[in-house]
Design a protein around this motif. Structure first.
Motif, mmCIF file in Angstrom:
data_model
loop_
_atom_site.group_PDB
_atom_site.id
_atom_site.type_symbol
_atom_site.label_atom_id
_atom_site.label_comp_id
_atom_site.label_asym_id
_atom_site.label_seq_id
_atom_site.Cartn_x
_atom_site.Cartn_y
_atom_site.Cartn_z
ATOM 1 N N ARG A 159 -5.379 89.381 56.064
ATOM 2 C CA ARG A 159 -5.930 88.330 55.208
ATOM 3 C C ARG A 159 -5.178 87.024 55.409
ATOM 4 O O ARG A 159 -5.772 85.940 55.396
ATOM 5 C CB ARG A 159 -5.860 88.762 53.738
ATOM 6 N N ALA A 160 -3.850 87.111 55.580
ATOM 7 C CA ALA A 160 -3.065 85.896 55.807
ATOM 8 C C ALA A 160 -3.413 85.264 57.145
ATOM 9 O O ALA A 160 -3.502 84.040 57.272
ATOM 10 C CB ALA A 160 -1.575 86.225 55.735
ATOM 11 N N MET A 161 -3.624 86.108 58.172
ATOM 12 C CA MET A 161 -3.977 85.591 59.494
ATOM 13 C C MET A 161 -5.351 84.931 59.477
ATOM 14 O O MET A 161 -5.611 83.999 60.244
ATOM 15 C CB MET A 161 -3.957 86.726 60.523
ATOM 16 N N LEU A 162 -6.253 85.418 58.585
ATOM 17 C CA LEU A 162 -7.599 84.852 58.506
ATOM 18 C C LEU A 162 -7.658 83.618 57.620
ATOM 19 O O LEU A 162 -8.732 83.054 57.411
ATOM 20 C CB LEU A 162 -8.583 85.903 57.987
ATOM 21 N N GLY A 163 -6.508 83.223 57.074
ATOM 22 C CA GLY A 163 -6.466 81.962 56.346
ATOM 23 C C GLY A 163 -6.382 82.057 54.837
ATOM 24 O O GLY A 163 -6.517 81.035 54.146
ATOM 25 N N SER A 164 -6.157 83.253 54.288
ATOM 26 C CA SER A 164 -6.038 83.376 52.828
ATOM 27 C C SER A 164 -4.773 82.669 52.350
ATOM 28 O O SER A 164 -3.696 82.815 52.947
ATOM 29 C CB SER A 164 -5.985 84.849 52.415
ATOM 30 N N SER A 165 -4.899 81.923 51.281
ATOM 31 C CA SER A 165 -3.745 81.202 50.731
ATOM 32 C C SER A 165 -2.971 82.106 49.778
ATOM 33 O O SER A 165 -3.417 83.182 49.370
ATOM 34 C CB SER A 165 -4.219 79.957 49.980
ATOM 35 N N ARG A 166 -1.785 81.642 49.394
ATOM 36 C CA ARG A 166 -0.966 82.400 48.443
ATOM 37 C C ARG A 166 -1.659 82.503 47.083
ATOM 38 O O ARG A 166 -1.554 83.525 46.403
ATOM 39 C CB ARG A 166 0.394 81.728 48.287
ATOM 40 N N LEU A 167 -2.355 81.430 46.722
ATOM 41 C CA LEU A 167 -3.053 81.447 45.439
ATOM 42 C C LEU A 167 -4.132 82.519 45.413
ATOM 43 O O LEU A 167 -4.311 83.224 44.413
ATOM 44 C CB LEU A 167 -3.659 80.068 45.163
ATOM 45 N N GLN A 168 -4.861 82.660 46.530
ATOM 46 C CA GLN A 168 -5.903 83.689 46.590
ATOM 47 C C GLN A 168 -5.303 85.087 46.485
ATOM 48 O O GLN A 168 -5.852 85.971 45.822
ATOM 49 C CB GLN A 168 -6.698 83.541 47.891
ATOM 50 N N LEU A 169 -4.163 85.278 47.155
ATOM 51 C CA LEU A 169 -3.481 86.571 47.080
ATOM 52 C C LEU A 169 -3.010 86.852 45.660
ATOM 53 O O LEU A 169 -3.153 87.975 45.139
ATOM 54 C CB LEU A 169 -2.299 86.589 48.051
#
Length: 767
Positions: free
Chosen positions: A290-300
């Motif tokens: 998910r991080a590699m696909l561009g998910s931000s810390r806020l989304q996590l």
């Protein structure tokens, strides 16, 4: 989590129930209870009937109301129903000015219009006048007809909640000299401002000093007395006496229940965090993608927070079912009736959701983000060490809480056992106490020796006696002052007995000498009274005691005995013949009957009840209880705490061990590579057990050792409310330590053995 939430909600219901007393009353901040304490220990309460009118006449208060210090039980009768009604209050016409219960029929003005008018609660109205308006109808109380002119609701908690209100006490606007000689009972006043309370108390001290001879029936200067005003909205917590008829709150029970519930909830939250840390670790690759696909810390963070919210809502549903099913048992433990208040319920739900989502969800989100960052860092060992310290801190708190519950439950159990086994100074298993509901019943017994003899002749009855001693925790007893020569003996308790009573209940006679002089009445004293006299029990025999301008000779001394439990010290007691003191017969509330052990007791009680209905009274119930059972009611709440702690112990130890299991699972998951490598190079299961379990074992030992002093301090404070207590010894701490350490070692050994039994080839391939 559901168990922790349920415990927290139940404690909130209890806290709200206790705190809600009188809060609904209009202008309650202006209402105060007046107490005039007398004696060195400030245990006797005397509120002369002149105090209220005096304060009103001096314009120091706006209103006042006297009320009886106890409810009355009367036989009630209407055209539709007959029954005994308890909780009948005798008071003054201003009662509904202070307790403004909502009227469904009639009004307070109609009730005070005539002395024979009464107000009844909705429960009594439904019982005696079903499905109709009771206004104007007649309800006889003890065969005296009263007209019902008001029906009120008891839907709000109050410190006085009568089912029937009589207003037979005279309300005076101005002071009459004779009122100083009457004890008015409980007194409520309405002050103009809160700041006036100190001035009112000081003024009452002066009034009492100026009228001592009339109030206390002697001309001497009293050494210790005081006046203080208790706010009505806090009276259930701070009132000196139990004249507020629904009783005082057991603060130690309140603190214990709320504190333990918070600890259990905290334990549940920590378990949830530890368990979900392992889950997040197993989903590490998902978070990486998910991080590699561009998910931000806020989304996590929002994702984990939303998952936490769903888990909390599911746990909340289970917790609500637990609350619903456990509420009857909870009320049984507390000896009261607590309902589920929707306002408290929704407030509790919102509070729990906010705490768990913000605390647990926040910690888990930070943990997940830190793991994702570690994937791109070379030096991750330091981070893992920090993670281990965090888990160790969580385990430290959990074991400390479990240690407190195990030790606390042990100490409470030992105190209950101590109270059950301690010598009470009397034998009560074969003595039955039959309640005397009315003065007519009392008068029939103490004026009719033939009736007493007929009761004694019933098969299975060995002896009968009358006494004012009631082995139950009543409101504060009145204390008296006597003289032994020139020596003053203050603060003694006066009780009335007859010639058969001492032998019947088994008081131990430590000194006795018959007195042949018939011109002077005889008395018995207890050992504490002899100490106040400054003599030994043998030296006290035959000496004269002066009370109320009369002289009495000491015929015997009995050992100290307990009558109201172990929370108060034994008081000096003077045992008069109840016939020798004019007012003592009015305090005889029980007929004591000694049963013959050789005869079937159930059959004896049936014969007694049949005789009672025919010859003594048929209207009031034949209510009997053994003297031992009556005494045990004084510490019934402590026995309930014992049972509650036993249940808590099982739940808390299980939750703490479950938390350990979750922490250990996460730790071994992170150590999987190291375990495989060490196993390949020849490490034995024993070596792996000591290596992997050592951090957890050390944490558990440190948690138990660190918790010793706080647990000792808390339980010692709990024990200090008992004048007679079992001392705290070392072995409850040692036993609890060994129990927790043994269970922890078992879980560590089991989990490590499972972790080292895997297929090495498969694990190497996976890693």
């Amino acid at each position: 989590m559901a168990i922790g939430i349920a415990c927290l909600l139940l404690s909130l219901f209890f806290l709200q129930d206790e705190w809600s007393y009188n809060k609904w009353i209009a202008h309650v901040e202006q209402y105060y209870e007046v107490n005039v304490t007398v004696g060195e220990e400030a245990n006797a309460i005397v509120v002369p009937a002149a105090v209220g009118p005096q304060l009103l006449q001096q314009k120091q208060v706006e209103n006042y109301c006297y009320y009886a210090l106890d409810y009355i039980d009367f036989y009630a009768e209407s055209k539709f129903h007959q029954a005994v009604v308890g909780k009948i209050l005798n008071t003054q016409p201003t009662f509904f000015d202070f307790f403004n219960f909502e009227f469904t029929y009639g009004s307070a003005d109609e009730v005070i219009a005539h002395p024979m008018h009464i107000a009844i609660s909705e429960k009594v109205a439904q019982q005696f006048f079903p499905h109709q308006n009771p206004i104007g109808q007649t309800l006889s109380l003890a065969h005296s007809p009263y007209q019902v002119t008001g029906v009120y609701k008891l839907n709000q908690k109050a410190t006085i909640m009568p089912d029937i209100v009589l207003m037979n006490m005279e309300w005076n606007e101005y002071v009459k000299p004779a009122l100083w000689q009457e004890n008015g009972g409980g007194l409520l006043v309405k002050v103009k401002r809160k700041e006036d309370c100190l001035a009112i108390a000081s003024s009452l001290v002066t009034l009492v000093e100026n009228n001592q001879e009339q109030v206390f029936e002697n001309s001497e200067k009293l050494e210790k007395y005081n006046v203080f005003l208790s706010p009505l909205d806090e009276g259930r917590f701070i009132s000196k006496q139990t004249a507020l008829l629904e009783g005082k709150t057991k603060l130690e029970t309140l603190y214990l229940l709320v504190g333990c519930s918070v600890l259990i909830f905290l334990l549940a939250v920590l378990n949830y965090i530890n368990l979900n840390q392992a889950g997040i670790l197993s989903r590490l690759k998902e978070f990486q993608v998910r991080a590699m696909l561009g998910s931000s810390r806020l989304q996590l963070l929002l994702q984990i927070g939303f998952e936490t919210l769903l888990n909390v809502l599911m746990a909340m549903g289970i917790a609500l079912m637990l609350v619903e099913f456990s509420m009857p048992i909870y009320n049984l433990f507390l000896h009261k009736t607590i309902g589920i208040k929707h306002q408290v319920l929704w407030s509790g739900i919102v509070l729990v959701i906010c705490i768990v989502v913000l605390l647990a969800g926040g910690i888990l989100s930070l943990y997940a983000m830190r793991l994702v960052r570690q994937l791109y860092q070379v030096k991750a060992n330091r981070k893992q060490s920090k993670s281990l310290r965090l888990r160790a801190s969580s385990l430290f708190i959990q074991i400390s809480i479990a240690f407190f519950f195990v030790v606390g439950g042990w100490i409470i159990s030992r105190q209950v056992h101590f109270m059950e086994e301690k010598d009470r100074g009397f034998e009560g298993s074969q003595v039955v106490q039959v309640k005397l509901f009315t003065q007519q019943i009392r008068r029939k017994l103490y004026r009719n020796d033939k009736l007493m003899q007929e009761i004694q002749q019933i098969k299975g009855v060995k002896s009968v006696a009358l006494s004012t001693i009631a082995y139950e925790d009543k409101s504060i007893k009145t204390k008296y002052t006597a003289y032994y020569g020139m020596r003053k003996i203050p603060d003694f308790v006066m009780e009335g007995i007859d010639n058969r009573y001492i032998d019947m209940v088994g008081f131990e006679k430590i000194a006795y000498r018959p007195i042949e002089i018939d011109s002077l009445p005889k008395v018995w004293i207890n050992e504490k009274f002899a100490e106040k006299m400054g003599v030994t029990p043998e030296e006290a025999l035959g000496n004269a005691i002066s009370y109320d301008r009369s002289t009495y000779l000491i015929e015997g001394v009995v050992n100290n005995f307990f009558s109201t439990g172990f929370e108060e010290a034994v008081q000096p007691i003077l045992l008069f013949q109840w016939k020798d003191i004019e007012f003592l017969p009015y305090g005889i509330n029980y007929l004591s009957i000694e049963l013959d052990q050789a005869v079937n007791q159930a059959e004896t009680l049936e014969r007694l009840q049949s005789f009672w209905i025919v010859n003594v009274d048929y209207e009031y119930p034949f209510q009997q209880q053994t003297l031992s059972k009556q005494f045990e009611s004084n510490y019934q709440h402590i026995k309930s705490q014992k049972r509650m702690f036993l249940i808590w112990n099982v739940a808390v130890v299980f939750m703490a061990l479950f938390g350990l299991y979750a922490s250990l699972s996460l730790y071994l998951e992170q150590k999987q590579k190291e375990i495989i490598i060490r196993k390949i190079v020849g490490a034995s299961p024993r070596e792996l057990f000591f290596l992997l379990g050592k951090p957890f074992f050390i944490t558990v030992v440190l948690a138990c050792i660190t918790a010793v002093y706080p647990v000792y301090w808390i339980m010692n404070a709990w024990l200090n409310k008992f004048k007679y207590q079992q001392e705290i010894e070392a072995y409850p701490f040692v036993f609890s330590f060994l129990l927790l350490v043994g269970l922890v070692l078992f879980i560590i050994r089991t989990k490590v053995r499972l972790a080292t039994k895997g297929d090495l080839i498969k694990n190497i391939k996976y890693e």
